[in-house]
Design an enzyme around this catalytic site. Structure first.
Site, mmCIF file in Angstrom:
data_model
loop_
_atom_site.group_PDB
_atom_site.id
_atom_site.type_symbol
_atom_site.label_atom_id
_atom_site.label_comp_id
_atom_site.label_asym_id
_atom_site.label_seq_id
_atom_site.Cartn_x
_atom_site.Cartn_y
_atom_site.Cartn_z
ATOM 1 N N TYR A 138 0.903 -1.392 0.063
ATOM 2 C CA TYR A 138 -0.102 -0.048 0.107
ATOM 3 C C TYR A 138 0.762 1.247 -0.126
ATOM 4 C CZ TYR A 138 -3.515 3.480 1.609
ATOM 5 O OH TYR A 138 -3.986 4.508 1.765
ATOM 6 N N ASP A 231 9.372 2.534 0.028
ATOM 7 C CA ASP A 231 8.289 3.396 0.576
ATOM 8 C C ASP A 231 8.451 3.119 2.070
ATOM 9 O OD1 ASP A 231 5.928 4.386 1.777
ATOM 10 O OD2 ASP A 231 4.645 3.316 0.490
ATOM 11 N N LYS A 259 4.296 9.313 8.816
ATOM 12 C CA LYS A 259 4.135 8.860 10.111
ATOM 13 C C LYS A 259 5.170 9.329 11.260
ATOM 14 C CE LYS A 259 1.509 4.992 8.174
ATOM 15 N NZ LYS A 259 0.295 4.797 8.529
#
Ligand code: PMP
Length: 419
Positions: A138, A231, A259
């Site tokens: 994702y 990622d 994050k």
């Protein structure tokens, strides 16, 4: 009361929520009024041990003092200038110091923005259009990534999101994780701008890369002039200060972050080799801009968080918490299952014997996992409401909290069908 808020929310928001995974908590999502260390305090007055941790950013737990103070200090000085500020230079220097592939960085506001811009960047830099992505990885909610994506996309049974033009879908080549042969085939056959991957899968449960896979991708992409994007929106500063790339000793061309580098406030970043990064506007012609890019509050929270990670034993504590819980629970489970843990990331796959990619993870018993989540929540322990998300631990998960958690797992596993 949560129930009253939920009733109102269903009239206000599609599916009652502002991000789909939140609607999976049954019979209705609990509403949080306060976060404190490892705990969420709900609108119903319950205190719940949190292993979701904002879906990853809160590696120090909720509202840690140093981060809170730094945010408050910044609030006193204003929170949006529309000009550069000292704190963005400080945070950039820290990230570039720690992340091996980072020589320059661009701050944006989410992981989604980071990967969207990274993909545009590798296309712009190489002059090629095709991207290789992996089934179940994702990379955020933009058109280039919503093709066989993990996380809530797959949880809600969406293979390719409606609304994405066919011509964009055609530019994304799909491989199974841990399958190097597929990557090699596409690199040979197609003119591939970049390979984008989660260096540890964290959006289909936790699935680590095989060593020859992650090293092999680096070698192959270099050989074909294709750029490698890691990622690290989840893994950056979670698997140590140098992220997954430090852990595996594999340096990508471009890294996306999010994050943790925002300490729980909205953030994303693209970092990479100098000459690649200099393709971004205004140095180059790959466009990026943002009203809130490098906003001082996210910079402050991120800086304070990284300083804590540098100067405390936060990694030791959070890794140990995940290690103990995963080992204990692993032993309690009587049915076939797979337990994966990398640092402070873990997940359990029930009813299967091996999980090395999304196709195998899909075979795990989803309803049994959901039952586990539901029963644990009743006992005051919050693991993600989806098998596809990661169970995270933080530096605030003390021995007492861990013992409490293990007791609750034992009780719940005894009660649900686990043999
Ligand atoms: N990449 C990865 C690996 C992620 O896990 C996520 C979010 N969970 C994103 C990108 C998107 O980040 P955001 O939700 O901040 O847009």
């Amino acid at each position: 009361m949560s129930i009253n808020l939920w009733k109102e929310a269903q009239q206000l928001f599609a599916g009652g929520v502002n991000s789909p995974v939140r609607a999976l908590v049954k019979p209705y999502p609990f509403y949080t009024s306060k976060g404190e260390g490892p705990f969420l305090i709900t609108e119903d007055g319950k205190k719940i041990v949190d292993y979701v941790l904002g879906y990853g950013p809160l590696i120090l737990g909720h509202s840690p003092e140093k981060v809170r103070n730094k945010i408050m200090e910044q609030v006193q000085k204003g929170w949006l200038y529309g000009t550069p500020s000292r704190i963005e230079v400080e945070l950039a220097k820290k990230i570039i110091f720690h992340i091996p592939s980072a020589q320059k960085i661009r701050f944006v506001n989410s992981g989604t923005e980071a990967t969207m811009n990274a993909i545009r960047l590798v296309r712009g830099f190489t002059g090629r259009e095709k991207i290789i992505k992996f089934n179940g990885n994702y990379h955020g909610a933009h058109d280039y990534g919503l093709i066989e994506a993990g996380s809530a996309v797959s949880e809600y049974g969406i293979t390719i999101s409606k609304g994405i033009p066919k011509d964009i879908v055609k530019t994304v080549l799909l491989c199974e994780y841990n399958d190097l042969t597929c990557v090699e085939k596409y690199l040979k056959e197609e003119n591939v701008a970049g390979v984008i991957m989660e260096p540890v899968m964290g959006n289909y449960g936790v699935i680590p890369p095989k060593t020859d896979f992650i090293k092999g991708i680096r070698e192959l992409t270099s050989a074909f002039g294709t750029l490698l994007i890691f990622d690290e929106v989840i893994t950056g500063f979670r698997l140590g200060l140098s992220g997954a790339q430090g852990m595996f000793g594999v340096v990508p061309d471009v890294t996306t972050l999010g994050k943790i580098i925002g300490g729980g406030l909205p953030i994303g970043a693209i970092a990479g080799r100098r000459e690649i990064m200099d393709s971004i506007t205004p140095a180059g012609e790959v466009f990026n801009a943002g009203t809130f890019n490098a906003n001082p509050l996210s910079m402050a929270a991120g800086l304070a968080t990284i300083e804590e990670l540098e100067h405390t034993n936060a990694y030791e504590i959070s890794n140990e918490a995940a290690k103990v819980i995963s080992q204990e629970v692993d032993q309690m489970m009587k049915i076939d299952h797979v337990t994966h843990r990398v640092g402070s990331m873990m997940q359990f796959f029930l009813g299967v014997k091996e999980v090395k990619n999304a196709t195998e993870a899909k075979k795990a018993n989803k309803s049994l996992y959901l039952n586990l989540h539901e029963q644990l929540l009743k006992e005051g322990v919050f693991i993600p409401p989806s098998q596809l998300e990661t169970i995270f631990t933080s530096a605030s998960h003390s021995q007492n909290v861990i013992n409490f958690t293990i007791d609750k797992f034992r009780k719940v596993l005894r009660e649900i069908k686990n043999d």
